[in-house]
Scaffold this motif. Structure first.
Motif, PDB file in Angstrom:
ATOM      1  N   ARG A 371       1.735  -5.826  -2.229  1.00  0.00           N
ATOM      2  CA  ARG A 371       3.100  -5.940  -2.743  1.00  0.00           C
ATOM      3  C   ARG A 371       3.151  -5.532  -4.350  1.00  0.00           C
ATOM      4  O   ARG A 371       3.908  -4.569  -4.588  1.00  0.00           O
ATOM      5  N   GLY A 372       2.162  -6.045  -5.234  1.00  0.00           N
ATOM      6  CA  GLY A 372       2.179  -5.614  -6.426  1.00  0.00           C
ATOM      7  C   GLY A 372       1.823  -4.093  -6.530  1.00  0.00           C
ATOM      8  O   GLY A 372       2.444  -3.328  -7.424  1.00  0.00           O
ATOM      9  N   THR A 373       0.669  -3.588  -5.929  1.00  0.00           N
ATOM     10  CA  THR A 373       0.387  -2.209  -5.854  1.00  0.00           C
ATOM     11  C   THR A 373       1.506  -1.265  -5.275  1.00  0.00           C
ATOM     12  O   THR A 373       1.913  -0.397  -5.874  1.00  0.00           O
ATOM     13  N   GLY A 374       2.196  -1.749  -4.338  1.00  0.00           N
ATOM     14  CA  GLY A 374       3.419  -1.260  -3.476  1.00  0.00           C
ATOM     15  C   GLY A 374       4.150  -0.902  -4.402  1.00  0.00           C
ATOM     16  O   GLY A 374       5.150   0.026  -4.648  1.00  0.00           O
ATOM     17  N   ARG A 375       4.730  -1.962  -5.316  1.00  0.00           N
ATOM     18  CA  ARG A 375       6.045  -1.995  -6.359  1.00  0.00           C
ATOM     19  C   ARG A 375       5.508  -0.813  -7.425  1.00  0.00           C
ATOM     20  O   ARG A 375       6.479  -0.019  -7.984  1.00  0.00           O
ATOM     21  N   LEU A 376       4.302  -0.821  -7.920  1.00  0.00           N
ATOM     22  CA  LEU A 376       3.912   0.385  -8.706  1.00  0.00           C
ATOM     23  C   LEU A 376       3.874   1.678  -8.303  1.00  0.00           C
ATOM     24  O   LEU A 376       4.413   2.506  -8.763  1.00  0.00           O
ATOM     25  N   ALA A 377       3.508   1.768  -6.808  1.00  0.00           N
ATOM     26  CA  ALA A 377       3.673   2.757  -6.292  1.00  0.00           C
ATOM     27  C   ALA A 377       5.185   3.619  -6.096  1.00  0.00           C
ATOM     28  O   ALA A 377       5.435   4.493  -6.256  1.00  0.00           O
ATOM     29  N   LEU A 378       6.187   2.537  -5.784  1.00  0.00           N
ATOM     30  CA  LEU A 378       7.385   3.037  -5.695  1.00  0.00           C
ATOM     31  C   LEU A 378       8.065   3.399  -7.309  1.00  0.00           C
ATOM     32  O   LEU A 378       8.583   4.602  -7.237  1.00  0.00           O
ATOM     33  N   GLU A 379       7.350   2.888  -8.187  1.00  0.00           N
ATOM     34  CA  GLU A 379       7.834   3.553  -9.756  1.00  0.00           C
ATOM     35  C   GLU A 379       7.142   4.902  -9.875  1.00  0.00           C
ATOM     36  O   GLU A 379       7.894   5.671 -10.456  1.00  0.00           O
ATOM     37  N   ILE A 380       6.213   5.039  -9.234  1.00  0.00           N
ATOM     38  CA  ILE A 380       5.395   6.150  -9.398  1.00  0.00           C
ATOM     39  C   ILE A 380       6.194   7.455  -8.531  1.00  0.00           C
ATOM     40  O   ILE A 380       6.409   8.483  -9.064  1.00  0.00           O
ATOM     41  N   GLY A 381       6.469   7.092  -7.441  1.00  0.00           N
ATOM     42  CA  GLY A 381       7.238   8.114  -6.513  1.00  0.00           C
ATOM     43  C   GLY A 381       6.430   8.799  -5.740  1.00  0.00           C
ATOM     44  O   GLY A 381       5.250   8.940  -5.923  1.00  0.00           O
ATOM     45  N   ALA A 382       6.698   9.215  -4.660  1.00  0.00           N
ATOM     46  CA  ALA A 382       6.018  10.081  -3.412  1.00  0.00           C
ATOM     47  C   ALA A 382       5.309  11.312  -3.942  1.00  0.00           C
ATOM     48  O   ALA A 382       4.303  11.631  -4.003  1.00  0.00           O
ATOM     49  N   GLU A 383       6.422  12.023  -4.680  1.00  0.00           N
ATOM     50  CA  GLU A 383       5.817  13.230  -5.354  1.00  0.00           C
ATOM     51  C   GLU A 383       4.500  13.353  -6.297  1.00  0.00           C
ATOM     52  O   GLU A 383       3.475  13.879  -6.232  1.00  0.00           O
ATOM     53  N   ARG A 384       4.865  12.501  -7.344  1.00  0.00           N
ATOM     54  CA  ARG A 384       3.919  12.188  -8.151  1.00  0.00           C
ATOM     55  C   ARG A 384       2.493  11.581  -7.591  1.00  0.00           C
ATOM     56  O   ARG A 384       1.374  11.895  -7.892  1.00  0.00           O
ATOM     57  N   GLN A 385       2.651  10.759  -6.375  1.00  0.00           N
ATOM     58  CA  GLN A 385       1.456  10.037  -6.050  1.00  0.00           C
ATOM     59  C   GLN A 385       0.637  11.166  -5.161  1.00  0.00           C
ATOM     60  O   GLN A 385      -0.428  11.253  -5.408  1.00  0.00           O
ATOM     61  N   GLN A 386       1.576  11.987  -4.444  1.00  0.00           N
ATOM     62  CA  GLN A 386       0.899  13.276  -3.719  1.00  0.00           C
ATOM     63  C   GLN A 386       0.231  13.982  -4.760  1.00  0.00           C
ATOM     64  O   GLN A 386      -1.069  14.431  -4.335  1.00  0.00           O
ATOM     65  N   GLU A 387       0.703  14.449  -5.774  1.00  0.00           N
ATOM     66  CA  GLU A 387       0.006  15.291  -6.797  1.00  0.00           C
ATOM     67  C   GLU A 387      -1.208  14.638  -7.139  1.00  0.00           C
ATOM     68  O   GLU A 387      -2.337  15.403  -7.374  1.00  0.00           O
ATOM     69  N   PHE A 388      -1.142  13.402  -7.658  1.00  0.00           N
ATOM     70  CA  PHE A 388      -2.442  12.725  -8.136  1.00  0.00           C
ATOM     71  C   PHE A 388      -3.498  12.687  -7.149  1.00  0.00           C
ATOM     72  O   PHE A 388      -4.286  13.011  -7.624  1.00  0.00           O
ATOM     73  N   LEU A 389      -3.264  12.326  -5.883  1.00  0.00           N
ATOM     74  CA  LEU A 389      -4.168  12.402  -4.787  1.00  0.00           C
ATOM     75  C   LEU A 389      -4.750  13.679  -4.735  1.00  0.00           C
ATOM     76  O   LEU A 389      -6.094  13.572  -4.439  1.00  0.00           O
ATOM     77  N   LYS A 390      -3.967  14.585  -4.851  1.00  0.00           N
ATOM     78  CA  LYS A 390      -4.389  16.073  -4.459  1.00  0.00           C
ATOM     79  C   LYS A 390      -5.372  16.404  -5.639  1.00  0.00           C
ATOM     80  O   LYS A 390      -6.200  17.160  -5.263  1.00  0.00           O
ATOM     81  N   ASN A 391      -4.811  16.304  -6.799  1.00  0.00           N
ATOM     82  CA  ASN A 391      -5.869  16.428  -7.956  1.00  0.00           C
ATOM     83  C   ASN A 391      -7.252  15.751  -7.816  1.00  0.00           C
ATOM     84  O   ASN A 391      -8.308  16.409  -8.307  1.00  0.00           O
ATOM     85  N   LEU A 392      -7.194  14.663  -7.272  1.00  0.00           N
ATOM     86  CA  LEU A 392      -8.569  13.933  -7.137  1.00  0.00           C
ATOM     87  C   LEU A 392      -9.352  14.527  -5.911  1.00  0.00           C
ATOM     88  O   LEU A 392     -10.524  14.009  -5.927  1.00  0.00           O
ATOM     89  N   GLY A 393      -8.748  15.179  -4.988  1.00  0.00           N
ATOM     90  CA  GLY A 393      -9.432  15.834  -3.936  1.00  0.00           C
ATOM     91  C   GLY A 393      -9.161  15.267  -2.693  1.00  0.00           C
ATOM     92  O   GLY A 393     -10.067  15.461  -1.489  1.00  0.00           O
TER      93      GLY A 393
END
Length: 595
Positions: A371-393
Motif C-alpha cells: 500500500r505504501g508503494t502503491g500510494r507513492l506510485a499514484l503520486e507519480i502517475g502512470a505516464e511518468r512511471q512508464q517513462e521511468f521504467l522505459k528509460n531503465l530498459g
C-alpha cells in the motif's frame, strides 16, 4: 584476285610503234606490283598489332579490376571446385575475460559408407553394431543392401572408434575429416556458449556454424578467416561462473526448486561476469529442443534472459527512487500505509494481511509495504512511471549478445490505468527477465546512469544516459542496505561484505489465468559492497520450498536470500574484493601501578 600481267599486249604493241623498249614496261609493272604487295603486308601487320594491343589492354583491365575487387572486399571462405566439397576456415576460439579457453576446434572424423563398394554388407553391419551400439541395425542393413550409393553413419567419432572401424577392413566404410566444436569445460556457461553444429557438409570438410547462444550471435565474427587467430573475448569470468553454478545448483536442490537463475553484473560497465540458468546441459552434446510441454522445463531454456516473470517486491525500490527523483518524497517522508485501499474496484492488501501504519519511505521498503508503494506510485502517475521504467530498459528485450535475449520481451499491461500503476509499483502486472532487473539495479548502484548488459569485455567504465539523480540513487542504496540490516533480507548479511538488496516473492500465473496457489518465483536483487557498489547480483528460484521448519516457507527471505549470501561469500574474493574488517570492542583492561 585479279592479277595484272607484267607485259600487257596492248602496251607492248603501242611501245613498238613508238620505237620504245618494251622491257621498261615490265620493270615498271613489277615495281608497282611490289609496292602494292608491300602496302598490303604493312596494313596486315598493323591490323594484327592493333588486335594484339586491344587483347593485352582488355586482359590487363580484367586482371586489374579483379585485383581491385579482391582488395576492397572482405575475405571469404575458400571453396573447393569439386562438387559436394566445402572447405571452411578455422572457427575462432572463445575465451573468458582472463583468456581462459571456453570454446575451440578439435580435429576429428566422420564415418560414411558407399554400399556399392562393400564386399560383405551383412558382416559390416554386425561389426559396426559392436562399435556403435546406438545404431539401428535393421535400418543399417536395409541401407547397405539397398540401392543407396552413399550415406552418413556417424558425424563425429573418436580416434578409438575410428581405429575399430578401420580394423573391420571393409572398403565401403570411409572416413571424412572434420573440425568439431569442443567445449573443454563441459556444461560450464552452457547457456552463454549455446552450441555449434555442422552446416554444409562434404566428404572432405564441413563448415561449423553456431546454433544458439554466443556461438550463433557472433557467428559471422567466428567464421571470418581474418579472425582465425583472434579469439572472441567475453566478459565472463570462468572461475566466478564455476563457483556461481555450483552454489546455485546446491541452493536449488536445498530449496526444492524446479529451476534457478543468477546474474552477476558490473555496475559501471554492464559486463555480465556470470550468468547461470538451471537446469543446464552440455554443449558438447546439445539435446534436442522439446516440442511439447512447458518450454521452461527444458534444459535449453535460458531463465536469465528468456524467463519473463512477475518479479514482485524487488520493483518497489524503483518506485521509491523515482518519487525521490521527482521531489514527491524524501527517504524520511511519512506515508500512511493503513487500509483499506481500493484502486479500480480492487483491494490492495499487504503480505499476510499486515498493517504497517505510518511509515517513512525507507520503512516502506524495509517492511515491503504494497500500500505504501502503491500510494507513492499514484503520486507519480502512470505516464511518468512508464517513462521511468522505459528509460531503465523494461519495455524492450535486453541487447545482451546471445540470440535468446531477443525473445525475452517484457510483458506489459494492455491498459496502463491506475490499477496497473499500483500493481506494477510492487512488481505485479509487468513481467521481465532477471537480466532486465540486473540492469535496473545497476543504474541505482552506479549513481543513476542507465546500464546496458553486455557479453563483450570492456576496456573501461561505460557511462550511459542519466535516468535518475545521484541523490535519488544514493537514498535508494541506503534503503536497500536497511532491508538487509533491519528488514526481510537479514540472511544476506555476509561478514566483511556489506550487501544491500530487496526481496521479491511473486505468485506464478496459472496457464488459464489467475495465480497458482503455493507456487512462487522468489527473487533477491542485491548489490555489493553497499557503501560503494561494484556488482549487482540477481538470484531467482522457481517454485522454491524451504522445509527445515514446522511449516514450508516459500518467501525470498527464506529461499533466495541465503543462496545469494553464499554466492557473495564465495565469489567476492574471486572478484578481488577485500573484506572490510570491523574492529571488535576492546576487552576490559584494568590499569594498575606497581611500585
Amino acid at each position: 584476285m585479279i592479277r595484272t600481267p607484267l607485259r600487257p599486249l596492248a602496251r607492248i604493241l603501242e611501245a613498238r610503234q613508238k620505237g620504245e623498249n618494251p622491257d621498261a614496261i615490265e620493270r615498271e609493272n613489277k615495281r608497282i606490283r611490289h609496292e602494292q604487295m608491300r602496302d598490303a603486308s604493312r596494313q596486315r601487320a598493323e591490323g594484327r598489332l592493333l588486335v594484339l594491343g586491344v587483347f593485352f589492354f582488355c586482359a590487363f583491365t580484367v586482371v586489374g579490376a579483379r585485383m581491385g575487387v579482391m582488395a576492397t572486399t572482405d575475405p571469404t571462405e575458400p571453396r573447393a571446385a569439386a562438387p559436394g566439397s566445402v572447405i571452411s576456415a578455422t572457427r575462432a576460439d572463445i575465451v573468458d575475460r582472463n583468456g581462459n579457453l571456453l570454446a575451440t576446434n578439435f580435429e576429428t572424423h566422420a564415418l560414411y559408407a558407399q554400399p556399392h563398394h562393400m564386399i560383405d554388407p551383412q558382416g559390416a553391419v554386425k561389426k559396426l553394431m559392436a562399435v556403435f551400439p546406438d545404431l539401428n541395425e535393421e535400418r543399417l542393413l536395409r541401407d547397405f543392401t539397398g540401392k543407396r550409393k552413399f550415406l552418413w553413419i556417424k558425424k563425429k567419432i573418436s580416434p578409438e572408434q575410428m581405429q575399430a572401424v578401420h580394423d573391420i577392413g571393409e572398403p565401403g566404410l570411409l572416413f571424412a575429416p572434420r573440425d568439431m566444436r569442443l567445449y573443454p569445460n563441459g556444461s560450464l556457461a552452457a547457456h552463454i556458449m549455446g552450441g555449434a553444429s555442422y552446416g554444409r557438409e562434404g566428404v572432405h570438410a564441413a563448415e561449423v556454424i553456431g546454433v544458439a547462444g554466443a556461438e550463433k550471435y557472433f557467428d559471422d565474427y567466428l567464421r571470418d578467416p581474418a579472425n582465425g587467430n583472434k579469439p572472441l573475448e567475453l566478459s565472463i569470468d570462468m572461475t566466478v561462473q564455476a563457483a556461481s553454478e555450483r552454489i546455485l545448483y546446491g541452493g536449488m536442490k536445498l530449496m526444492n526448486a524446479k529451476g534457478a537463475t543468477s546474474v552477476l553484473m558490473d555496475v559501471h560497465t554492464g559486463e555480465v561476469i556470470s550468468a547461470v540458468s538451471l537446469p543446464s546441459f552440455d554443449p558438447n552434446d546439445r539435446p534436442h529442443a522439446a516440442v511439447t510441454g512447458d518450454a521452461s522445463d527444458s534444459p535449453l531454456f535460458n531463465r536469465s534472459v528468456q524467463g519473463v516473470y512477475e518479479l514482485g517486491s524487488v520493483f518497489k525500490i524503483f518506485t521509491a527512487a523515482q518519487a525521490i527523483d521527482l521531489g514527491i518524497a524524501t527517504a524520511d517522508t511519512v506515508i500512511d500505509t493503513s487500509g483499506p485501499m481500493k484502486v479500480g474496484g480492487f483491494r490492495i492488501g499487504e503480505f499476510h494481511g499486515k498493517n504497517y501504519g505510518k511509515q517513512t519511505v525507507t520503512g516502506i521498503i524495509v517492511h515491503s509495504s504494497n500500500r505504501g508503494t502503491g500510494r507513492l506510485a499514484l503520486e507519480i502517475g502512470a505516464e511518468r512511471q512508464q517513462e521511468f521504467l522505459k528509460n531503465l530498459g523494461f519495455f524492450e528485450p535486453t541487447p545482451f549478445e546471445i540470440v535468446e535475449a531477443s525473445g525475452g520481451k517484457p510483458l506489459l499491461p494492455q491498459r496502463w490505468q491506475e490499477l496497473s500503476t499500483v500493481t506494477v509499483s510492487y512488481g505485479h502486472g509487468l513481467s521481465s527477465s532477471p537480466m532486465h532487473l540486473a540492469a535496473g539495479y545497476s543504474a541505482i548502484a552506479n549513481g543513476g546512469h542507465k546500464v546496458t548488459p553486455t557479453l563483450r569485455k570492456q576496456s573501461g567504465p561505460v557511462v550511459g544516459p542519466r535516468v535518475m539523480s545521484e541523490r535519488a540513487a544514493a537514498d535508494a542504496r541506503a534503503m536497500l542496505r536497511a532491508v538487509v540490516t533491519e528488514g526481510t533480507a537479514s540472511f544476506a548479511e555476509v561478514p566483511g561484505y556489506q550487501i544491500g538488496g530487496k526481496t521479491g516473492t511473486a505468485d506464478k500465473p496459472g496457464p488459464r489465468g489467475g495465480y497458482l496457489e503455493d507456487t512462487v518465483i522468489a527473487t533477491f536483487a542485491s548489490m555489493f559492497p553497499a557503501h560503494d557498489p561494484k556488482y549487482v547480483l540477481i538470484v531467482t528460484l522457481d517454485e522454491p520450498v524451504e522445509t527445515s521448519g514446522d511449516k514450508p516457507r516459500r518467501t525470498a527471505g527464506w529461499t533466495a536470500v541465503p543462496v545469494a549470501a553464499e554466492m557473495v561469500r564465495r565469489v567476492a574474493p574471486l572478484l578481488g574484493l577485500r573484506p572490510t574488517v570491523e574492529p571488535d570492542s576492546l576487552a576490559d583492561i584494568t590499569l594498575s601501578s606497581s611500585n
